[in-house]
Design an enzyme around this catalytic site. Sequence first.
Site, PDB file in Angstrom:
ATOM      1  N   LYS A   1     -66.276  38.986 -13.103  1.00 28.81           N
ATOM      2  CA  LYS A   1     -66.655  39.178 -11.705  1.00 28.81           C
ATOM      3  C   LYS A   1     -66.818  37.826 -11.007  1.00 28.81           C
ATOM      4  O   LYS A   1     -67.198  36.847 -11.640  1.00 28.81           O
ATOM      5  CB  LYS A   1     -67.994  39.913 -11.725  1.00 28.81           C
ATOM      6  CG  LYS A   1     -68.604  40.278 -10.421  1.00 28.81           C
ATOM      7  CD  LYS A   1     -69.826  41.143 -10.653  1.00 28.81           C
ATOM      8  CE  LYS A   1     -70.953  40.894  -9.679  1.00 28.81           C
ATOM      9  NZ  LYS A   1     -70.721  40.073  -8.543  1.00 28.81           N
TER      10      LYS A   1
ATOM     11  N   LYS B   1     -60.559  30.646  -4.899  1.00 30.22           N
ATOM     12  CA  LYS B   1     -61.583  29.647  -4.619  1.00 30.22           C
ATOM     13  C   LYS B   1     -61.123  28.248  -5.018  1.00 30.22           C
ATOM     14  O   LYS B   1     -61.715  27.276  -4.592  1.00 30.22           O
ATOM     15  CB  LYS B   1     -62.873  29.990  -5.382  1.00 30.22           C
ATOM     16  CG  LYS B   1     -63.660  31.094  -4.730  1.00 30.22           C
ATOM     17  CD  LYS B   1     -65.159  31.010  -4.957  1.00 30.22           C
ATOM     18  CE  LYS B   1     -65.602  30.979  -6.376  1.00 30.22           C
ATOM     19  NZ  LYS B   1     -66.409  32.153  -6.737  1.00 30.22           N
TER      20      LYS B   1
ATOM     21  N   LYS C   1     -67.361  32.057 -14.695  1.00 36.92           N
ATOM     22  CA  LYS C   1     -66.087  31.826 -15.400  1.00 36.92           C
ATOM     23  C   LYS C   1     -65.706  30.344 -15.376  1.00 36.92           C
ATOM     24  O   LYS C   1     -65.343  29.760 -16.380  1.00 36.92           O
ATOM     25  CB  LYS C   1     -64.949  32.599 -14.732  1.00 36.92           C
ATOM     26  CG  LYS C   1     -65.016  34.063 -14.848  1.00 36.92           C
ATOM     27  CD  LYS C   1     -63.818  34.721 -14.169  1.00 36.92           C
ATOM     28  CE  LYS C   1     -63.742  34.432 -12.689  1.00 36.92           C
ATOM     29  NZ  LYS C   1     -64.912  34.907 -11.926  1.00 36.92           N
TER      30      LYS C   1
ATOM     31  N   ASP D   1     -62.727  40.425 -10.103  1.00 33.74           N
ATOM     32  CA  ASP D   1     -63.283  41.447  -9.208  1.00 33.74           C
ATOM     33  C   ASP D   1     -62.255  42.505  -8.867  1.00 33.74           C
ATOM     34  O   ASP D   1     -62.576  43.661  -8.673  1.00 33.74           O
ATOM     35  CB  ASP D   1     -63.688  40.801  -7.876  1.00 33.74           C
ATOM     36  CG  ASP D   1     -65.081  40.219  -7.948  1.00 33.74           C
ATOM     37  OD1 ASP D   1     -65.279  39.102  -7.454  1.00 33.74           O
ATOM     38  OD2 ASP D   1     -65.949  40.894  -8.505  1.00 33.74           O
TER      39      ASP D   1
HETATM   40  N1  LIG Z   1     -75.237  29.262 -17.723  1.00 37.66           N
HETATM   41  C1  LIG Z   1     -75.518  28.935 -16.461  1.00 37.66           C
HETATM   42  N2  LIG Z   1     -76.732  28.467 -16.163  1.00 37.66           N
HETATM   43  C2  LIG Z   1     -77.063  28.175 -14.893  1.00 37.66           C
HETATM   44  N3  LIG Z   1     -76.255  28.306 -13.845  1.00 37.66           N
HETATM   45  C3  LIG Z   1     -75.016  28.763 -14.074  1.00 37.66           C
HETATM   46  C4  LIG Z   1     -74.566  29.087 -15.385  1.00 37.66           C
HETATM   47  N4  LIG Z   1     -73.280  29.507 -15.300  1.00 37.66           N
HETATM   48  C5  LIG Z   1     -72.945  29.446 -14.001  1.00 37.66           C
HETATM   49  N5  LIG Z   1     -73.966  29.003 -13.250  1.00 37.66           N
HETATM   50  C6  LIG Z   1     -74.006  28.831 -11.788  1.00 37.66           C
HETATM   51  O1  LIG Z   1     -73.343  29.922 -11.164  1.00 37.66           O
HETATM   52  C7  LIG Z   1     -72.469  29.463 -10.154  1.00 37.66           C
HETATM   53  C8  LIG Z   1     -71.203  30.281 -10.155  1.00 37.66           C
HETATM   54  O2  LIG Z   1     -70.478  29.991 -11.309  1.00 37.66           O
HETATM   55  P1  LIG Z   1     -68.912  29.829 -11.345  1.00 37.66           P
HETATM   56  O3  LIG Z   1     -68.590  29.265 -12.663  1.00 37.66           O
HETATM   57  O4  LIG Z   1     -68.437  29.125 -10.138  1.00 37.66           O
HETATM   58  O5  LIG Z   1     -68.496  31.358 -11.262  1.00 37.66           O
HETATM   59  P2  LIG Z   1     -67.045  32.021 -11.196  1.00 37.66           P
HETATM   60  O6  LIG Z   1     -66.066  30.986 -11.595  1.00 37.66           O
HETATM   61  O7  LIG Z   1     -67.119  33.164 -12.140  1.00 37.66           O
HETATM   62  O8  LIG Z   1     -66.892  32.484  -9.753  1.00 37.66           O
HETATM   63  C9  LIG Z   1     -72.210  27.982 -10.443  1.00 37.66           C
HETATM   64  O9  LIG Z   1     -72.241  27.249  -9.278  1.00 37.66           O
HETATM   65  C10 LIG Z   1     -73.316  27.568 -11.366  1.00 37.66           C
HETATM   66  O10 LIG Z   1     -74.228  26.776 -10.654  1.00 37.66           O
HETATM   67 MG   LIG Z   2     -64.519  30.271 -10.522  1.00 37.17          MG
END
Ligand SMILES: Nc1ncnc2c1ncn2[C@@H]1O[C@H](COP(=O)(O)OP(=O)(O)O)[C@@H](O)[C@H]1O
Ligand SMILES: [Mg+2]
Lengths: 270, 270
Positions: free
Chosen positions: B10, B41, B15, B126
């Site tokens: 999601k 993104k 990720k 998603d």
């Molecule tokens: N294990 C974790 N501990 C703390 N914050 C996290 C962790 N994993 C992700 N985040 C936070 O969540 C936000 C979204 O993560 P992201 O990797 O960008 O998600 P996705 O790639 O799935 O959209 C990041 O900006 C990060 O700050």
């Molecule tokens: Mg991402």
Amino acid sequence: TMKQIALYGKGGIGKSTTSANLSAALSDQGLDILQIGCDPKRDSTRMLMHGRLIPTVMDLVRERGDRDLTVGDIVFEGYNGIRCVEAGGPEPGVGCAGRGIIATFQILERLGALKGDIILYDVLGDVVCGGFAMPMREGYAEEVYLVTSGELMSLYAANNICKAIKRLSARVKGRCRLAGVICNAKNIENEEELVSDFASRINSRMVAFIPRDPVVQRSELNKMTVIEYAPDSSQAAAYRTLAGSVLENTRLDIPEPLEIDELESLAYEY
Amino acid sequence: TMKQIALYGKGGIGKSTTSANLSAALSDQGLDILQIGCDPKRDSTRMLMHGRLIPTVMDLVRERGDRDLTVGDIVFEGYNGIRCVEAGGPEPGVGCAGRGIIATFQILERLGALKGDIILYDVLGDVVCGGFAMPMREGYAEEVYLVTSGELMSLYAANNICKAIKRLSARVKGRCRLAGVICNAKNIENEEELVSDFASRINSRMVAFIPRDPVVQRSELNKMTVIEYAPDSSQAAAYRTLAGSVLENTRLDIPEPLEIDELESLAYEY
Ligand SMILES: Nc1ncnc2c1ncn2[C@@H]1O[C@H](COP(=O)(O)OP(=O)(O)O)[C@@H](O)[C@H]1O
Ligand SMILES: [Mg+2]
Ligand SMILES: Nc1ncnc2c1ncn2[C@@H]1O[C@H](COP(=O)(O)OP(=O)(O)O)[C@@H](O)[C@H]1O
Ligand code: SF4
Ligand SMILES: [Mg+2]
């Protein structure tokens, strides 16, 4: 005349929370509201339906075909008589979300159910492909509201949606215009100024600033909108103010998207 | 032989954070890594590139066509020599994310750049449409890891991805299989047991439990992965353990998705 508005924005930014509370506030003014969720998460109308994830049109079409569907199969009555529909997601791995969204609108039209004082489309804005732009391309979503916070990636998604609106506004069928920017706060520094500045740079304006408030989570635990659960709260008042702005709004613009470096420097400025 | 793995989940679930740290941990073992972001993104490789949003393949193809693109235009070297690519998003309002992702892979193949000890695809989960399932349909993503938390809607997205893997695993080209579930914690009650239970019910297993740790935000502010910014932290150790599990993993399953009511009752049970 019927008003057809759409809320677009990044996943998780608060489109469904804002949509459901906006619909609830509008219904409290005696208006006939139809809310259609256009996000594969299918949880747009959940708080209007007291926690229930209603059956989606795409699932029903896959199970039974679209020939014999009735209004009762796909339209559910929630809080204060608001009519709720969930388009649902594509056939996993093979389908296209866009084709499903359009099929949903056409089935509602055929059944004479695409009506009301206001139709509110709640649409995922992470992927601004031809699929998720369908509500705009086909002239359903005439007034688009961007839901964003002050975070760079949510402004980035909002800016991408502006590119789509600008491109689609030139089409014959495309009556779509940008009606305004809703800031759903994430409590970052100078967020209201930043989002307001972003809105004017893209040739629009910020129409609402919705605080981040734990009453939202409390309402969710009780499977209700804030309007129903805490009608006298300041948060409910913020959603009512938004409802007033939406009803009175006459400003519809063609947006001017920013370049990525201008967006980045704007976010860093604040 | 080259290992091609994909992380699906999601939006906002973690990720990209997990991918970048996994790539960094694998590169510390001397492996040649290529990470490809397949999310509009376009921020998958940002922490590997010290905060830079690198140019996307789709933007370059739209500006200059794909004929004269060179490796230097689309592949960027980040932390520890990790090669970074961002597919980018579709033409706003009209394009399809899927066509862009496949075009990216084909351009890399034509340029002889789709290589390494490990190729890691970071894909939005998603919308599990034909578009975002392309890495699986076309046989690129052979081992799929689901990134989820214990929250209902992230499990719902993970379950949808399982439907796609199951459906696509039957195709000739589809070597795609489920390699495991990564829990990226959101600190909800009994989360580890819940996600582990979910993983075994879909005929897989939880391969890692990554704590929610503020060192991630501190690393982000310093525009680095946790592996680079805080190599001796317990969080870095969690990513290294994940790297070890990914290298050793030989279990590849065809998942058994749950019905929506079974998913809801599982989430409420905990
Ligand atoms: N294990 C974790 N501990 C703390 N914050 C996290 C962790 N994993 C992700 N985040 C936070 O969540 C936000 C979204 O993560 P992201 O990797 O960008 O998600 P996705 O790639 O799935 O959209 C990041 O900006 C990060 O700050
Ligand atoms: Mg991402
Ligand atoms: N103004 C707000 N204050 C507090 N929490 C909010 C607010 N708006 C949204 N949220 C929280 O954010 C979560 C995601 O919002 P949601 O409306 O589901 O996003 P979207 O529909 O854009 O994916 C909700 O579960 C809700 O708890
Ligand atoms: S147009 Fe959009 S929803 Fe349709 S298949 Fe492509 S990416 Fe998916
Ligand atoms: Mg939503």
